[in-house]
Design a protein around this motif. Structure first.
Motif, mmCIF file in Angstrom:
data_model
loop_
_atom_site.group_PDB
_atom_site.id
_atom_site.type_symbol
_atom_site.label_atom_id
_atom_site.label_comp_id
_atom_site.label_asym_id
_atom_site.label_seq_id
_atom_site.Cartn_x
_atom_site.Cartn_y
_atom_site.Cartn_z
ATOM 1 N N MET A 247 0.839 -1.175 0.000
ATOM 2 C CA MET A 247 0.000 0.000 0.000
ATOM 3 C C MET A 247 0.888 1.242 0.000
ATOM 4 O O MET A 247 0.511 2.264 -0.518
ATOM 5 C CB MET A 247 -0.933 -0.016 1.196
ATOM 6 N N ASP A 248 2.027 1.185 0.602
ATOM 7 C CA ASP A 248 3.002 2.263 0.578
ATOM 8 C C ASP A 248 2.431 3.586 1.061
ATOM 9 O O ASP A 248 1.708 3.648 2.025
ATOM 10 C CB ASP A 248 3.617 2.392 -0.815
ATOM 11 N N LEU A 249 2.767 4.642 0.337
ATOM 12 C CA LEU A 249 2.386 5.992 0.716
ATOM 13 C C LEU A 249 1.267 6.474 -0.198
ATOM 14 O O LEU A 249 1.400 6.419 -1.422
ATOM 15 C CB LEU A 249 3.604 6.907 0.598
ATOM 16 N N GLY B 69 0.719 3.659 5.427
ATOM 17 C CA GLY B 69 -0.021 2.553 6.026
ATOM 18 C C GLY B 69 0.716 1.232 6.043
ATOM 19 O O GLY B 69 0.100 0.191 6.280
ATOM 20 N N ASP B 70 2.028 1.244 5.814
ATOM 21 C CA ASP B 70 2.783 -0.012 5.765
ATOM 22 C C ASP B 70 2.757 -0.790 7.072
ATOM 23 O O ASP B 70 2.907 -2.003 7.080
ATOM 24 C CB ASP B 70 4.237 0.250 5.368
ATOM 25 N N ALA B 71 2.580 -0.102 8.197
ATOM 26 C CA ALA B 71 2.598 -0.788 9.492
ATOM 27 C C ALA B 71 1.215 -1.314 9.884
ATOM 28 O O ALA B 71 1.045 -1.818 10.996
ATOM 29 C CB ALA B 71 3.148 0.139 10.570
ATOM 30 N N LEU B 72 0.246 -1.220 8.986
ATOM 31 C CA LEU B 72 -1.059 -1.856 9.212
ATOM 32 C C LEU B 72 -0.929 -3.298 8.751
ATOM 33 O O LEU B 72 -0.650 -3.557 7.579
ATOM 34 C CB LEU B 72 -2.164 -1.133 8.426
ATOM 35 N N THR B 73 -1.090 -4.242 9.667
ATOM 36 C CA THR B 73 -0.855 -5.644 9.339
ATOM 37 C C THR B 73 -2.147 -6.367 8.978
ATOM 38 O O THR B 73 -3.241 -5.977 9.396
ATOM 39 C CB THR B 73 -0.179 -6.374 10.510
#
Length: 145
Positions: free
Chosen positions: A1-3, A79-83
């Motif tokens: 999803m990146d930035l 949102g990279d830290a949304l698992t």
């Protein structure tokens, strides 16, 4: 999803440009109609909201990012830290930025060839779009394939 990039001067006004509680206000906004995220943490600096937490599925992750990004004064969402769970199914979606004069009927006609399918777009964005008649230019939504 990146930035993800968003229009900074468009969206729901939750805080001013110098508000020190911006991260908490964004978090409360997301959790108000929780799209399926737990352990949500939000950081906000220089127009960028950084999100972390555990999402039930891909749609929950996408909606969490869109809810944060469709807030005035947010121009980027990380949102990279949304698992996601390891077994989460991957759904193919497109993202669309609402243009002046758009209706969900018009968007459904454009993507699906049938305006009657606007309800599919509304359902896919229920947390992001509160009323199918109240969308605004610059708002970003997800379009399921």
């Amino acid at each position: 999803m990146d930035l993800f990039s968003f229009a900074k001067n468009i969206g729901e006004k939750l805080f001013g440009s110098d508000d020190t509680d911006a991260a908490e206000k964004i978090k409360a906004h997301i959790l108000e109609d929780n799209p399926g995220v737990s352990n949500l943490e939000v950081k906000f600096a220089d127009g960028c909201a950084t999100l972390s937490g555990d999402c039930e599925n891909q749609a929950a992750k996408e909606k969490t990012v869109l809810l944060a990004g469709n807030v005035k004064n947010v121009e980027k969402v990380e949102g990279d830290a949304l698992t996601l769970p390891a077994e989460a199914a991957v759904e193919e979606v497109e993202y669309y930025e609402i243009q002046k004069g758009d209706t969900l009927w018009k968007v459904a006609s454009q993507f699906y060839g049938d305006g009657n399918k606007y309800t599919a777009i509304f359902e896919a964005n229920r947390e992001v779009i509160k009323d199918p008649d109240l969308i605004y230019p610059g708002q970003k939504i997800r379009i399921p394939k």
